[in-house]
Design a protein around this motif. Structure first.
Motif, PDB file in Angstrom:
ATOM      1  N   SER A 149      52.712 -27.673  34.751  1.00 55.30           N
ATOM      2  CA  SER A 149      53.018 -26.235  34.788  1.00 55.30           C
ATOM      3  C   SER A 149      53.093 -25.661  33.379  1.00 55.30           C
ATOM      4  N   SER A 150      53.701 -26.416  32.466  1.00 53.15           N
ATOM      5  CA  SER A 150      53.814 -25.966  31.082  1.00 53.15           C
ATOM      6  C   SER A 150      52.440 -25.823  30.435  1.00 53.15           C
ATOM      7  N   GLN A 151      51.567 -26.792  30.672  1.00 55.08           N
ATOM      8  CA  GLN A 151      50.222 -26.731  30.108  1.00 55.08           C
ATOM      9  C   GLN A 151      49.428 -25.551  30.669  1.00 55.08           C
ATOM     10  N   LEU A 152      49.607 -25.271  31.940  1.00 58.67           N
ATOM     11  CA  LEU A 152      48.888 -24.153  32.549  1.00 58.67           C
ATOM     12  C   LEU A 152      49.348 -22.805  32.003  1.00 58.67           C
ATOM     13  N   LYS A 153      50.650 -22.674  31.753  1.00 54.38           N
ATOM     14  CA  LYS A 153      51.163 -21.429  31.186  1.00 54.38           C
ATOM     15  C   LYS A 153      50.572 -21.177  29.802  1.00 54.38           C
ATOM     16  N   GLN A 154      50.452 -22.235  29.017  1.00 55.09           N
ATOM     17  CA  GLN A 154      49.868 -22.098  27.685  1.00 55.09           C
ATOM     18  C   GLN A 154      48.377 -21.782  27.770  1.00 55.09           C
ATOM     19  N   ALA A 155      47.684 -22.503  28.648  1.00 54.54           N
ATOM     20  CA  ALA A 155      46.231 -22.326  28.760  1.00 54.54           C
ATOM     21  C   ALA A 155      45.851 -20.920  29.180  1.00 54.54           C
ATOM     22  N   SER A 156      46.705 -20.273  29.958  1.00 53.83           N
ATOM     23  CA  SER A 156      46.383 -18.953  30.494  1.00 53.83           C
ATOM     24  C   SER A 156      46.135 -17.913  29.402  1.00 53.83           C
ATOM     25  N   TRP A 157      46.797 -18.048  28.246  1.00 54.91           N
ATOM     26  CA  TRP A 157      46.552 -17.090  27.153  1.00 54.91           C
ATOM     27  C   TRP A 157      45.804 -17.716  25.985  1.00 54.91           C
ATOM     28  N   GLN A 158      45.865 -19.026  25.849  1.00 53.01           N
ATOM     29  CA  GLN A 158      45.220 -19.666  24.700  1.00 53.01           C
ATOM     30  C   GLN A 158      43.699 -19.606  24.778  1.00 53.01           C
ATOM     31  N   ILE A 159      43.149 -19.694  25.978  1.00 55.26           N
ATOM     32  CA  ILE A 159      41.686 -19.679  26.096  1.00 55.26           C
ATOM     33  C   ILE A 159      41.114 -18.367  25.568  1.00 55.26           C
ATOM     34  N   THR A 160      41.799 -17.259  25.821  1.00 53.14           N
ATOM     35  CA  THR A 160      41.359 -15.981  25.255  1.00 53.14           C
ATOM     36  C   THR A 160      41.363 -16.035  23.735  1.00 53.14           C
ATOM     37  N   GLN A 161      42.384 -16.678  23.177  1.00 51.10           N
ATOM     38  CA  GLN A 161      42.477 -16.795  21.723  1.00 51.10           C
ATOM     39  C   GLN A 161      41.391 -17.701  21.165  1.00 51.10           C
ATOM     40  N   TYR A 162      40.975 -18.687  21.926  1.00 50.63           N
ATOM     41  CA  TYR A 162      39.875 -19.558  21.470  1.00 50.63           C
ATOM     42  C   TYR A 162      38.629 -18.728  21.169  1.00 50.63           C
ATOM     43  N   TYR A 163      38.321 -17.791  22.070  1.00 49.50           N
ATOM     44  CA  TYR A 163      37.150 -16.936  21.857  1.00 49.50           C
ATOM     45  C   TYR A 163      37.327 -16.088  20.594  1.00 49.50           C
ATOM     46  N   ARG A 164      38.504 -15.538  20.419  1.00 48.09           N
ATOM     47  CA  ARG A 164      38.750 -14.655  19.271  1.00 48.09           C
ATOM     48  C   ARG A 164      38.644 -15.390  17.942  1.00 48.09           C
ATOM     49  N   ASP A 165      39.074 -16.648  17.935  1.00 49.48           N
ATOM     50  CA  ASP A 165      39.117 -17.398  16.675  1.00 49.48           C
ATOM     51  C   ASP A 165      37.891 -18.261  16.446  1.00 49.48           C
ATOM     52  N   GLY A 166      36.870 -18.108  17.268  1.00 54.31           N
ATOM     53  CA  GLY A 166      35.605 -18.772  17.001  1.00 54.31           C
ATOM     54  C   GLY A 166      35.555 -20.253  17.314  1.00 54.31           C
ATOM     55  N   VAL A 167      36.354 -20.708  18.273  1.00 55.14           N
ATOM     56  CA  VAL A 167      36.290 -22.108  18.690  1.00 55.14           C
ATOM     57  C   VAL A 167      34.897 -22.380  19.263  1.00 55.14           C
ATOM     58  N   ALA A 168      34.371 -23.575  19.001  1.00 56.02           N
ATOM     59  CA  ALA A 168      33.033 -23.938  19.460  1.00 56.02           C
ATOM     60  C   ALA A 168      32.892 -23.710  20.970  1.00 56.02           C
ATOM     61  N   PRO A 169      31.794 -23.079  21.413  1.00 55.50           N
ATOM     62  CA  PRO A 169      31.609 -22.790  22.844  1.00 55.50           C
ATOM     63  C   PRO A 169      31.766 -24.020  23.733  1.00 55.50           C
ATOM     64  N   SER A 170      31.279 -25.171  23.282  1.00 53.93           N
ATOM     65  CA  SER A 170      31.397 -26.379  24.094  1.00 53.93           C
ATOM     66  C   SER A 170      32.853 -26.770  24.302  1.00 53.93           C
ATOM     67  N   LEU A 171      33.684 -26.527  23.296  1.00 53.79           N
ATOM     68  CA  LEU A 171      35.104 -26.848  23.418  1.00 53.79           C
ATOM     69  C   LEU A 171      35.833 -25.821  24.285  1.00 53.79           C
ATOM     70  N   VAL A 172      35.412 -24.571  24.204  1.00 51.95           N
ATOM     71  CA  VAL A 172      36.008 -23.547  25.087  1.00 51.95           C
ATOM     72  C   VAL A 172      35.696 -23.888  26.541  1.00 51.95           C
ATOM     73  N   GLU A 173      34.462 -24.294  26.785  1.00 52.31           N
ATOM     74  CA  GLU A 173      34.079 -24.695  28.140  1.00 52.31           C
ATOM     75  C   GLU A 173      34.912 -25.891  28.608  1.00 52.31           C
ATOM     76  N   LYS A 174      35.136 -26.830  27.696  1.00 50.33           N
ATOM     77  CA  LYS A 174      35.966 -27.999  28.016  1.00 50.33           C
ATOM     78  C   LYS A 174      37.386 -27.560  28.355  1.00 50.33           C
ATOM     79  N   ALA A 175      37.915 -26.608  27.592  1.00 48.89           N
ATOM     80  CA  ALA A 175      39.273 -26.101  27.839  1.00 48.89           C
ATOM     81  C   ALA A 175      39.359 -25.416  29.194  1.00 48.89           C
ATOM     82  N   GLU A 176      38.323 -24.663  29.540  1.00 46.58           N
ATOM     83  CA  GLU A 176      38.314 -23.981  30.839  1.00 46.58           C
ATOM     84  C   GLU A 176      38.264 -24.998  31.982  1.00 46.58           C
ATOM     85  N   ASP A 177      37.484 -26.062  31.804  1.00 49.10           N
ATOM     86  CA  ASP A 177      37.428 -27.122  32.814  1.00 49.10           C
ATOM     87  C   ASP A 177      38.786 -27.818  32.943  1.00 49.10           C
TER      88      ASP A 177
END
Length: 208
Positions: A149-177
Motif C-alpha cells: 500500500s505504501s509503495q502504491l501511494k508513492q507510485a501514484s504521484w512519482q510516475i508523473t514526476q518521472y516524465y517531468r524530470d526526464g527519466v528514460a522512457p524504458s524505465l518509466v514503462e517499467k515503473a508503470e508495470d
C-alpha cells in the motif's frame, strides 16, 4: 525604480560610451568586464548590454538592447559569476554552451535518484512476492499489505514526476508495470487475508 534601472543605474555610463569590441570576441577570448552604476559586472556586445547579477543565491545574466528595451532576456540561475558571464557571451556570440543552470543540475540529480528508486522498487517487488508465497498467517499478510500500500501511494504521484524530470522512457514503462503488479499483489494479499479470516469463522463440526 524598474528592474533594468536597478541593474544598470539611471545615468548613461562609460560602458555605453566605449562599447566592448562589437561582435569580435566570445567566451573563448574573455573581455574586460566593467561595472554598471549599480556595481554589477556589465559590458556591451553587438549593441546589446549584458549584465550579470546576484539573485536566488546564485548568478543570472540579463541581455537587453542598449536603449528602451521592454523585453530583455533574463537567464536562469548559475552557481558562479564566471559561469553566468560565459553563458551570457555564448548566447550572444553563438558559442557552444559550457555550463548548466542550477535548475538543470537539480533536475538531473532528481532523474538519477528516480532511476535508482525504480530499481529498488523492482527488487522490493521480488522480495514481497517471495514473502507472499511464504506467508502462513494474517500477521505476515498484514505486513506485506502495509508495504505494498505504501509503495502504491508513492507510485501514484512519482510516475508523473518521472516524465517531468526526464527519466528514460524504458524505465518509466517499467515503473508503470510495477505499479500494475503491485496493485495485483495488493488484491492477492487482501484475498488471502479474507480466506484466513473465513477459516477462523468457520464453525467446528461437533456432531457425534
Amino acid at each position: 525604480m524598474g528592474l533594468l534601472d536597478w541593474l544598470f543605474g539611471s545615468r548613461k555610463s562609460a560602458l555605453e560610451q566605449e562599447p566592448f569590441a562589437q561582435g569580435t570576441r566570445g567566451p573563448s577570448s574573455p573581455p574586460h568586464w566593467e561595472r554598471s552604476e549599480r556595481g554589477n559586472p556589465a559590458l556591451i556586445f553587438d549593441n546589446r548590454r549584458i549584465t550579470v547579477f546576484e539573485q536566488d543565491r546564485g548568478w543570472k545574466f540579463c541581455i537587453a538592447k542598449i536603449k528602451d528595451d521592454n523585453d530583455p532576456f533574463f537567464s536562469e540561475v548559475y552557481d558562479t559569476e564566471d559561469a553566468a558571464k560565459y553563458e551570457a557571451l555564448a548566447r550572444v556570440s553563438g558559442q557552444v554552451s559550457k555550463y548548466t543552470t542550477r535548475s538543470h543540475d537539480l533536475k538531473s540529480a532528481r532523474k538519477d535518484r528516480w532511476e535508482e528508486q525504480i530499481a529498488d522498487r523492482a527488487k522490493l517487488f521480488e522480495d514481497l512476492s517471495a514473502a507472499l508465497l511464504a506467508a502462513s498467517n494474517v500477521t505476515d499478510l498484514r505486513k506485506i499489505e502495509s508495504k505494498v500500500s505504501s509503495q502504491l501511494k508513492q507510485a501514484s504521484w512519482q510516475i508523473t514526476q518521472y516524465y517531468r524530470d526526464g527519466v528514460a522512457p524504458s524505465l518509466v514503462e517499467k515503473a508503470e508495470d510495477l505499479e500494475k503488479n503491485l496493485q495485483a499483489m495488493l488484491s492477492a494479499v487482501e484475498a488471502r487475508i479474507a480466506e484466513f479470516k473465513s477459516r477462523r469463522r468457520k464453525p467446528t463440526d461437533t456432531s457425534p
